[in-house]
Write a protein that holds these residues in place. Sequence first.
Motif, PDB file in Angstrom:
ATOM      1  N   LEU A  29       0.624  -1.102   0.182  1.00 60.93           N
ATOM      2  CA  LEU A  29       0.122   0.454   0.176  1.00 60.93           C
ATOM      3  C   LEU A  29       0.506   1.003  -0.410  1.00 60.93           C
ATOM      4  N   ALA A  39      -1.449   4.326   4.982  1.00 60.71           N
ATOM      5  CA  ALA A  39      -1.067   1.966   4.864  1.00 60.71           C
ATOM      6  C   ALA A  39      -1.270   1.568   6.188  1.00 60.71           C
ATOM      7  N   ILE A 156      -4.202   2.038  -6.619  1.00 59.48           N
ATOM      8  CA  ILE A 156      -4.905   0.564  -5.817  1.00 59.48           C
ATOM      9  C   ILE A 156      -5.571  -0.256  -6.768  1.00 59.48           C
TER      10      ILE A 156
END
Length: 191
Positions: A29, A39, A156
């Motif tokens: 992340l 994250a 993402i």
Amino acid sequence: MPEQTRPTPSPTGLERLNAVPADEAQRALLACCGSSRWARRVADHRPYPDLDALLAAADEAAYDLAPGDLAEALSRESLTPLPDGAYSVAHTALSAAHAAYESRFGHVFVICLDDFTPEEALDQVLAGIRSRLANDREEERLLSAEELRRLTRGRISRLVRAYSEVEKWGECQESMHNSDSGPPDSPYASV
């Protein structure tokens, strides 16, 4: 009669992200948004039932970034090279605009280019830097945070897609970190 077996379907990228240890999820992340707090928060709220839920959690965590978290995330952004075939004049103009921006605001210029073709990207970046140089610090902090949030959403989505396309989680981690663009960025840019 031989026993029939069905092949086990490969886990989706989201299933893999949900299943890895927290420290691995946080590292993955961080390639999407450089705030350690962000994250950790997104990783700690796993499992996510679908990509939309993950994106919503990422957005919520991004909206809650404290100024220090935003500064950390922006400090981890890097310059993206100009597209192939860009003229030297464009390099000079972009370098000058970027230097002026960084001098004024103390961090690299970030902009999400997902609505533009690669041919339009350079013009959008130059226009964006020039227009945003007129902002005061607070207004630019808010715009940078919004652009970073948009960049993060795209990263993402590509991360989850990439994790679906490889056999092993480690292969995906390796391919993400060995790509020419740094974080899984294309067609987004921090410039």
